[in-house]
Write a protein that holds these residues in place. Structure first.
Motif, PDB file in Angstrom:
ATOM      1  N   VAL A 191       0.835  -1.198   0.000  1.00 24.62           N
ATOM      2  CA  VAL A 191       0.000   0.000   0.000  1.00 24.62           C
ATOM      3  C   VAL A 191       0.871   1.250   0.000  1.00 24.62           C
ATOM      4  CG1 VAL A 191      -1.911  -1.157   1.157  1.00 24.62           C
ATOM      5  CG2 VAL A 191      -0.137  -0.051   2.534  1.00 24.62           C
ATOM      6  N   GLU A 192       0.247   2.394  -0.229  1.00 19.06           N
ATOM      7  CA  GLU A 192       0.949   3.668  -0.147  1.00 19.06           C
ATOM      8  C   GLU A 192       1.319   3.962   1.313  1.00 19.06           C
ATOM      9  OE1 GLU A 192       1.891   5.631  -2.665  1.00 19.06           O
ATOM     10  OE2 GLU A 192       1.137   4.084  -4.032  1.00 19.06           O
ATOM     11  N   PRO A 193       2.396   4.721   1.534  1.00 22.31           N
ATOM     12  CA  PRO A 193       2.803   5.020   2.915  1.00 22.31           C
ATOM     13  C   PRO A 193       1.690   5.637   3.764  1.00 22.31           C
ATOM     14  CG  PRO A 193       4.549   5.636   1.395  1.00 22.31           C
ATOM     15  CD  PRO A 193       3.382   5.219   0.551  1.00 22.31           C
ATOM     16  N   ALA A 194       0.871   6.501   3.163  1.00 21.21           N
ATOM     17  CA  ALA A 194      -0.216   7.113   3.934  1.00 21.21           C
ATOM     18  C   ALA A 194      -1.245   6.074   4.366  1.00 21.21           C
ATOM     19  CB  ALA A 194      -0.888   8.208   3.112  1.00 21.21           C
ATOM     20  N   GLN A 195      -1.525   5.105   3.490  1.00 20.93           N
ATOM     21  CA  GLN A 195      -2.461   4.036   3.842  1.00 20.93           C
ATOM     22  C   GLN A 195      -1.895   3.152   4.945  1.00 20.93           C
ATOM     23  OE1 GLN A 195      -2.706   2.808  -0.451  1.00 20.93           O
ATOM     24  NE2 GLN A 195      -4.882   2.584   0.040  1.00 20.93           N
ATOM     25  N   LEU A 196      -0.602   2.888   4.866  1.00 22.73           N
ATOM     26  CA  LEU A 196       0.032   2.079   5.900  1.00 22.73           C
ATOM     27  C   LEU A 196      -0.015   2.801   7.248  1.00 22.73           C
ATOM     28  CD1 LEU A 196       1.638  -0.446   6.682  1.00 22.73           C
ATOM     29  CD2 LEU A 196       3.726   0.748   5.991  1.00 22.73           C
ATOM     30  N   ALA A 197       0.298   4.083   7.235  1.00 18.96           N
ATOM     31  CA  ALA A 197       0.277   4.859   8.476  1.00 18.96           C
ATOM     32  C   ALA A 197      -1.112   4.890   9.095  1.00 18.96           C
ATOM     33  CB  ALA A 197       0.777   6.274   8.210  1.00 18.96           C
ATOM     34  N   ALA A 198      -2.140   4.933   8.248  1.00 18.96           N
ATOM     35  CA  ALA A 198      -3.516   5.008   8.748  1.00 18.96           C
ATOM     36  C   ALA A 198      -3.918   3.753   9.510  1.00 18.96           C
ATOM     37  CB  ALA A 198      -4.478   5.252   7.591  1.00 18.96           C
ATOM     38  N   LEU A 199      -3.232   2.646   9.256  1.00 19.85           N
ATOM     39  CA  LEU A 199      -3.588   1.400   9.935  1.00 19.85           C
ATOM     40  C   LEU A 199      -3.343   1.468  11.440  1.00 19.85           C
ATOM     41  CD1 LEU A 199      -2.280  -1.239   7.357  1.00 19.85           C
ATOM     42  CD2 LEU A 199      -4.668  -0.759   7.943  1.00 19.85           C
ATOM     43  N   THR A 200      -2.488   2.381  11.888  1.00 21.63           N
ATOM     44  CA  THR A 200      -2.297   2.498  13.337  1.00 21.63           C
ATOM     45  C   THR A 200      -3.588   2.914  14.031  1.00 21.63           C
ATOM     46  OG1 THR A 200      -1.577   4.805  13.150  1.00 21.63           O
ATOM     47  CG2 THR A 200       0.139   3.115  13.098  1.00 21.63           C
ATOM     48  N   GLY A 201      -4.491   3.558  13.277  1.00 24.06           N
ATOM     49  CA  GLY A 201      -5.742   4.032  13.870  1.00 24.06           C
ATOM     50  C   GLY A 201      -6.701   2.942  14.265  1.00 24.06           C
ATOM     51  N   VAL A 202      -6.514   1.716  13.741  1.00 19.53           N
ATOM     52  CA  VAL A 202      -7.419   0.619  14.107  1.00 19.53           C
ATOM     53  C   VAL A 202      -6.806  -0.277  15.189  1.00 19.53           C
ATOM     54  CG1 VAL A 202      -8.462   0.622  11.819  1.00 19.53           C
ATOM     55  CG2 VAL A 202      -6.617  -0.991  12.316  1.00 19.53           C
ATOM     56  N   VAL A 203      -5.616   0.116  15.688  1.00 21.31           N
ATOM     57  CA  VAL A 203      -4.917  -0.683  16.701  1.00 21.31           C
ATOM     58  C   VAL A 203      -5.173  -0.082  18.080  1.00 21.31           C
ATOM     59  CG1 VAL A 203      -2.675  -1.586  17.452  1.00 21.31           C
ATOM     60  CG2 VAL A 203      -3.117  -1.220  15.015  1.00 21.31           C
ATOM     61  N   ARG A 204      -5.442  -0.936  19.043  1.00 23.77           N
ATOM     62  CA  ARG A 204      -5.664  -0.470  20.417  1.00 23.77           C
ATOM     63  C   ARG A 204      -4.373   0.116  20.984  1.00 23.77           C
ATOM     64  NH1 ARG A 204      -2.871  -3.378  23.914  1.00 23.77           N
ATOM     65  NH2 ARG A 204      -2.377  -5.558  23.456  1.00 23.77           N
ATOM     66  N   ASP A 205      -4.510   0.895  22.056  1.00 24.62           N
ATOM     67  CA  ASP A 205      -3.342   1.414  22.768  1.00 24.62           C
ATOM     68  C   ASP A 205      -2.471   0.245  23.223  1.00 24.62           C
ATOM     69  OD1 ASP A 205      -4.642   3.778  22.403  1.00 24.62           O
ATOM     70  OD2 ASP A 205      -4.893   4.249  24.535  1.00 24.62           O
ATOM     71  N   GLY A 206      -1.185   0.333  22.951  1.00 27.32           N
ATOM     72  CA  GLY A 206      -0.272  -0.737  23.342  1.00 27.32           C
ATOM     73  C   GLY A 206      -0.173  -1.870  22.345  1.00 27.32           C
ATOM     74  N   GLY A 207      -0.875  -1.749  21.218  1.00 31.62           N
ATOM     75  CA  GLY A 207      -0.850  -2.801  20.203  1.00 31.62           C
ATOM     76  C   GLY A 207       0.363  -2.694  19.290  1.00 31.62           C
ATOM     77  N   VAL A 208       0.329  -3.451  18.189  1.00 29.47           N
ATOM     78  CA  VAL A 208       1.504  -3.548  17.323  1.00 29.47           C
ATOM     79  C   VAL A 208       1.094  -3.626  15.858  1.00 29.47           C
ATOM     80  CG1 VAL A 208       1.606  -6.070  17.563  1.00 29.47           C
ATOM     81  CG2 VAL A 208       3.662  -4.829  16.916  1.00 29.47           C
ATOM     82  N   VAL A 209       1.899  -2.993  15.006  1.00 30.16           N
ATOM     83  CA  VAL A 209       1.779  -3.122  13.549  1.00 30.16           C
ATOM     84  C   VAL A 209       3.035  -3.815  13.049  1.00 30.16           C
ATOM     85  CG1 VAL A 209       1.599  -1.924  11.339  1.00 30.16           C
ATOM     86  CG2 VAL A 209       0.407  -1.011  13.342  1.00 30.16           C
ATOM     87  N   VAL A 210       2.880  -4.982  12.431  1.00 28.51           N
ATOM     88  CA  VAL A 210       4.006  -5.698  11.828  1.00 28.51           C
ATOM     89  C   VAL A 210       3.891  -5.533  10.316  1.00 28.51           C
ATOM     90  CG1 VAL A 210       5.207  -7.891  11.577  1.00 28.51           C
ATOM     91  CG2 VAL A 210       4.050  -7.364  13.726  1.00 28.51           C
ATOM     92  N   ASN A 211       4.964  -5.061   9.710  1.00 31.48           N
ATOM     93  CA  ASN A 211       4.946  -4.745   8.284  1.00 31.48           C
ATOM     94  C   ASN A 211       5.962  -5.599   7.540  1.00 31.48           C
ATOM     95  OD1 ASN A 211       4.434  -3.258   5.864  1.00 31.48           O
ATOM     96  ND2 ASN A 211       6.310  -2.098   6.243  1.00 31.48           N
TER      97      ASN A 211
END
Length: 312
Positions: free
Chosen positions: A213-233
């Motif tokens: 995905v585009e960098p902006a789309q990837l960054a937006a995925l943090t918005g669906v993660v709970r506090d203290g969660g993780v994004v693995v790319n």
């Protein structure tokens, strides 16, 4: 022996199907009569010259990071493996690959091949299976009861990630295109959504991004993660996003060969708990055409590549 190699970086046209000398195993190595390798998108990036920094290869280079086959010669000092053993492995990414009739492999990276599926089909397991395993468990620490979003679940890694996440008792939300939605449902996703930023009833503990995905789309995925969660790319050309204020960590995954983990994946296959999905079986001579197809757009599902000795 026959092999596919490229003598210079470039488009799929640089790939040649040619005769090369059969390799001789050195100390700690075995020679494998190849049943199959597979196509992975990184193969095209290496061929094109995009990965010369992280994955420097000597030219001419034979692609093919995955291998399944039969050990037919042992180098000095190899213990625990015998000629005739059926094995699978994730080969060193900077060395000669398995798009050939024979390939050398360090003995320590190999695991016994599954016995419940054709040996050639096992050639589609190592890289994608290890990517899913390491992303979910080594990096995200996924456990029972957690919610995970797998973005781009329609590819080969996504199929294993869905199965492995379900097996540990996670709630799996998958995004994919219409061509792959039924396949993703079939391997156990609880929710299947289309591409784009999903609207979720509640946040997830883990996002696993497999999509370019585009960098902006990837960054937006943090918005669906709970506090203290993780994004693995897994798209290593752009860094994983994080949100320090909310404690959301971003982790970039670069998969590593691990014989112990691969043996665990094989055990799950033979126990009927992990399905190996092979959508295409391509003769080695046709590998350049498969690279050309992948250069034009994503290849759906998982293709294994069969040398002449495996076709007869």
């Amino acid at each position: 022996m026959k092999a596919v190699r490229f003598h210079e970086y470039g488009s799929p046209d640089v790939l040649r199907y040619e005769d090369v000398e059969q390799p001789v195993p050195g100390a700690g190595e075995v020679r494998i009569r190849v049943a199959a390798t597979s196509f992975n998108p990184v193969d095209g990036n290496i061929r094109a010259g995009f990965m010369q920094g992280p994955i420097p290869v000597a030219l001419p280079h034979t692609p093919g990071i995955d291998v399944s086959g039969t050990v037919d010669a042992l180098g000095e000092g190899v213990d625990g493996i015998e000629t005739g053993d059926r094995v699978v492995g994730f080969l060193p990414m900077t060395g000669a690959g398995a798009a050939a009739e024979y390939v050398l492999a360090p003995a320590g990276i190999l695991a016994p091949a599954p016995t419940s599926i054709p040996l050639a089909d096992a050639g589609g397991l190592p890289l994608v299976g290890l990517t899913a395993w390491q992303a979910l468990f080594d990096h995200a620490g996924l456990t029972a009861g957690q919610r995970v979003l797998i973005n781009g679940a329609g590819g080969a890694v996504g199929g294993y990630a869905v199965q492995l996440a379900k097996r540990v008792g996670a709630h799996v939300i998958a995004t994919t295109g219409p061509r792959s939605s039924e396949r993703v449902k079939a391997v156990g996703a609880d929710e299947v959504l289309g591409h784009g930023l999903p609207e979720l009833a509640e946040p997830v503990d883990v996002v696993l991004n497999l999509a370019p995905v585009e960098p902006a789309q990837l960054a937006a995925l943090t918005g669906v993660v709970r506090d203290g969660g993780v994004v693995v790319n897994t798209t290593v050309w752009m860094p994983a996003p994080s949100d320090e204020k909310r404690g959301v960590r971003g982790i970039d995954l670069f998969v590593e060969s691990d014989a112990t983990q691969l043996a665990q994946l094989v055990a799950l296959v033979d126990a009927g708990e992990l399905r190996v999905d092979i959508t295409r079986r391509v003769p080695l001579a046709d590998l350049p055409a498969l690279h050309a197809e992948a250069a034009a757009g994503p290849v759906s599902g998982k293709a294994v590549i069969l040398p002449p000795t495996s076709l007869t």
